[in-house]
Design a protein around this motif. Structure first.
Motif, mmCIF file in Angstrom:
data_model
loop_
_atom_site.group_PDB
_atom_site.id
_atom_site.type_symbol
_atom_site.label_atom_id
_atom_site.label_comp_id
_atom_site.label_asym_id
_atom_site.label_seq_id
_atom_site.Cartn_x
_atom_site.Cartn_y
_atom_site.Cartn_z
ATOM 1 N N SER A 85 10.609 1.057 4.994
ATOM 2 C CA SER A 85 11.832 1.827 4.759
ATOM 3 C C SER A 85 12.285 2.504 6.048
ATOM 4 C CB SER A 85 11.608 2.863 3.659
ATOM 5 O OG SER A 85 10.741 3.888 4.087
ATOM 6 N N TRP A 86 11.334 2.809 6.925
ATOM 7 C CA TRP A 86 11.700 3.368 8.227
ATOM 8 C C TRP A 86 12.373 2.305 9.089
ATOM 9 C CZ3 TRP A 86 7.050 6.718 10.395
ATOM 10 C CH2 TRP A 86 6.724 7.699 9.449
ATOM 11 N N VAL A 106 4.419 2.099 -4.763
ATOM 12 C CA VAL A 106 4.775 0.953 -3.929
ATOM 13 C C VAL A 106 6.271 0.981 -3.608
ATOM 14 C CG1 VAL A 106 2.939 -0.492 -4.877
ATOM 15 C CG2 VAL A 106 5.231 -0.595 -5.873
ATOM 16 N N MET A 107 6.640 0.084 -2.687
ATOM 17 C CA MET A 107 8.025 -0.001 -2.256
ATOM 18 C C MET A 107 8.814 -0.909 -3.188
ATOM 19 S SD MET A 107 8.390 1.828 0.220
ATOM 20 C CE MET A 107 9.886 2.456 0.889
ATOM 21 N N GLU A 132 13.294 1.628 -1.221
ATOM 22 C CA GLU A 132 12.977 2.950 -1.753
ATOM 23 C C GLU A 132 11.563 2.954 -2.306
ATOM 24 O OE1 GLU A 132 15.967 4.767 -4.099
ATOM 25 O OE2 GLU A 132 17.598 4.092 -2.800
ATOM 26 N N PHE A 133 10.913 4.091 -2.122
ATOM 27 C CA PHE A 133 9.528 4.248 -2.549
ATOM 28 C C PHE A 133 9.502 4.716 -3.997
ATOM 29 C CE2 PHE A 133 5.610 6.926 -2.708
ATOM 30 C CZ PHE A 133 4.698 5.907 -2.506
ATOM 31 N N ILE A 140 0.824 -1.209 0.000
ATOM 32 C CA ILE A 140 0.000 0.000 0.000
ATOM 33 C C ILE A 140 0.858 1.259 0.000
ATOM 34 C CG2 ILE A 140 -1.984 -1.075 1.123
ATOM 35 C CD1 ILE A 140 -1.082 0.161 3.767
ATOM 36 N N GLY A 141 2.175 1.085 0.003
ATOM 37 C CA GLY A 141 3.063 2.249 -0.031
ATOM 38 C C GLY A 141 3.031 3.079 1.236
ATOM 39 N N CYS A 142 2.987 2.414 2.416
ATOM 40 C CA CYS A 142 2.951 3.164 3.681
ATOM 41 C C CYS A 142 4.342 3.591 4.116
ATOM 42 C CB CYS A 142 2.277 2.358 4.786
ATOM 43 S SG CYS A 142 3.268 0.984 5.427
ATOM 44 N N LYS A 143 5.362 3.023 3.499
ATOM 45 C CA LYS A 143 6.770 3.394 3.714
ATOM 46 C C LYS A 143 7.351 2.937 5.050
ATOM 47 C CE LYS A 143 6.041 7.520 0.925
ATOM 48 N NZ LYS A 143 5.156 8.614 1.207
ATOM 49 N N LEU A 144 6.537 2.262 5.878
ATOM 50 C CA LEU A 144 7.032 1.892 7.203
ATOM 51 C C LEU A 144 8.244 0.960 7.111
ATOM 52 C CD1 LEU A 144 6.519 2.324 10.199
ATOM 53 C CD2 LEU A 144 4.984 0.360 10.178
#
Lengths: 311, 252
Positions: free
Chosen positions: B122-123, B138-139, B131-132, B116-120
């Motif tokens: 990558s955090w 998406v990731m 990378e987003f 869902i591309g929440c980026k968590l």
């Protein structure tokens, strides 16, 4: 970390909303608040609106919001998923309790107990999304969870106070609770900031590269000339002088002014409504500033590969 | 499922990167981009690629560090991509089940249809491996070239990650780090290969081989520059018009 406005608004608004529902129903359960119809309608409406607006705003930072439903599936391992499940699950007991409160003017204890528990746990789950990230020392510590609970219940307490005044509930209890929560939240925030100001982090450029064995490690050449996703998302920096100003705004708006306003409201009942409106509004501003700083001040260990010395 | 495999994989495919050899030419990053822009994780979006502020998704980035001071100092080229960790939080924080670690070979992948591309994630990654992709929402991340290493339409020698196949100096090695007898495992044992940021507890599969100790008397930057004498004698070309023309041409 980049302070995304959707997430700042979501955590601030839903924190206040869940805390308001939890407090209102906790007090009603033990008979300290009356199950009065209009008070109930306004309270549930305010709480659920804050929560719903927050949840909707949180989907704005998603790359694929239309798939957000998938986020309910991985509650076994992911705090973000747990938060989603808890956040949505809270609507069920909230709806049932609201029904009894508004139409029958009764507190149905079973859904009310569930509502209090779920609302409080949801705030904890939000905090744990951040507290569980080992990569960000300023979140991955014992202060983050109390910080979210404290800020949420301070806002929720002030909201309840305002509603109490609006519907002329003569009990001074909401005001006393609000004073206590704001004071506790200020104490936790003081501890949080003292911790982040003194902690030097667990990782260094030496441990990130393994080159510490040769001495101090410095970035000589970055992998690319322009900013990349990692630097935009994780390399956000805020100037130290702005931090000092924003922290003063937080002290003043989130804690000091609301505290004085609530105390004055107890002493001057004729002005109490206006004083409490001031308290709620300044606290909202202070909470958003606090949340902005929570993100902006956080340092991610990936910056060690881009010139940071410790994180 | 974003829970980690309950039985740790016996095969642990990964990379061993020799920091003593890497010359920092970025060829591995370029070939990575080239292969993956058309492979399993395609597209790898670039924005403003030929403009003033280019940005885009890369799975492999090469940093250069200086470590230590003076004669003991080193300049080290440092390629970094996904380390395919044993216990990576990037997998467990994923709320959708898009992130997963394969039980069979330990490769960490993203199911782009679930993300869902929440980026968590990558955090949660200390190494900047995720990378987003703004364009697809998406990731994206290194797949260890899962679409090469098992690809039977390629020659056997080609069935290695693109970065390994292209490295002109042999600084990148690919193999099974779960097998102590494999050549990569032996290389790690022999050269004392190490983990990046072991304090995070992610237990990376990829290992880095440290620069070798400097040889005594190998010169280097011991204060004054080495004296090598005149660089070259200036030849007298006055009697050779053709050579004079060549000289002028070459020194232009």
């Amino acid at each position: 970390m980049y302070p995304a406005y959707s997430v700042i608004f979501f955590t601030s608004a839903s924190g206040a909303g869940y805390a308001l529902l939890a407090l209102m129903n906790m007090l009603a359960l033990i008979g300290l608040l009356p199950a009065e119809r209009w008070f109930g309608i306004t309270g549930f409406l305010a709480g659920l609106t804050a929560i719903t607006a927050g949840l909707l705003s949180s989907t704005y930072h998603l790359g694929r919001p239309e798939r957000a439903w998938r986020a309910f599936s991985q509650w076994r391992s992911s705090w973000l998923s747990r938060e989603g499940v808890l956040a949505v699950a809270t609507y069920l007991p909230a709806g049932i309790t609201a029904l009894g409160w508004v139409f029958w003017e009764q507190i149905w204890w079973l859904p009310a107990v569930f509502l209090v528990a779920l609302a409080t746990t949801t705030i904890c789950a939000t905090a744990m999304i951040y507290a569980s990230l080992k990569t960000i020392r300023r979140w991955n510590n014992g202060w983050t969870l109390p910080n979210y609970l404290g800020m949420g219940f301070a806002s929720g307490g002030l909201w309840l106070c305002l509603l109490g005044s609006l519907f002329a509930l003569s009990s001074p209890l909401p005001a006393l609770l609000a004073i206590a929560f704001v004071a506790i939240a200020a104490g936790i925030k003081f501890g949080y900031w003292r911790f982040v100001d003194t902690d030097i982090g667990r990782s260094t450029a030496g441990s990130a590269t393994g080159l510490g064995r040769f001495g101090a490690v410095r970035l000589f050449a970055a992998p690319h000339t322009e900013e990349n996703y990692l630097l935009k998302e994780m390399g956000f920096k805020v100037a130290r002088k702005h931090v000092a100003t924003l922290r003063r705004i937080t002290w003043l708006c989130a804690f000091a002014i609301p505290l004085v306003a609530v105390i004055l409201a107890l002493l001057l009942p004729t002005l109490s409504l206006w004083l409490l409106i001031v308290a709620v509004l300044t606290n909202a501003l202070g909470t958003v500033t606090e949340r902005w700083l929570f993100f902006a001040e956080a340092r991610h260990v990936v910056t060690l590969y881009y010139g940071a010395e410790a994180a | 499922m974003t829970s980690l495999p309950t039985e740790p994989a016996t095969r642990r495919l990964g990379l061993v990167i020799d920091l003593d050899i890497c010359v920092g030419c970025h060829a591995c990053a370029v070939n990575c981009k080239e292969w993956n822009a058309g492979g399993h994780m395609a597209p790898l979006t670039d924005f403003d690629a030929f403009g003033e502020k280019p940005s885009g998704v890369w799975f492999n980035r090469i940093h250069t560090f200086e470590a230590g001071e003076g004669a003991d100092g080193r300049t080290v080229h440092f390629p970094k991509s996904c380390l395919h960790c044993e216990t990576p939080d990037c997998v467990t924080v994923c709320p959708t089940g898009a992130s997963f670690k394969r039980a069979a070979d330990g490769i960490v992948l993203v199911n782009e249809d679930f993300c869902i591309g929440c980026k968590l994630c990558s955090w949660a990654c200390p190494y900047g491996a995720r990378e987003f992709d703004e364009d697809v929402g998406v990731m994206k991340k290194c797949t260890l070239c899962v679409d090469r290493i098992y690809n039977e339409t390629l020659d056997t020698v080609e069935r290695v990650p693109a970065c390994v196949s292209t490295c002109p100096v042999g600084a990148r090695h690919f193999g099974d780090l779960g097998d102590p007898t494999s050549s990569v495992s032996q290389l790690v044992a022999e050269r004392e290969g190490y983990d990046l940021m072991p304090e995070m507890g992610y237990r990376p599969t990829n290992k880095y081989l440290p620069p070798r100790p400097r040889k005594v008397g190998s010169g280097g930057t011991n204060g004054a520059p080495c004296h090598t004498g005149p660089v070259a004698e200036q030849a007298d070309l006055s009697a050779h018009p053709f050579l004079r023309w060549v000289d002028r041409l070459l020194t232009r």
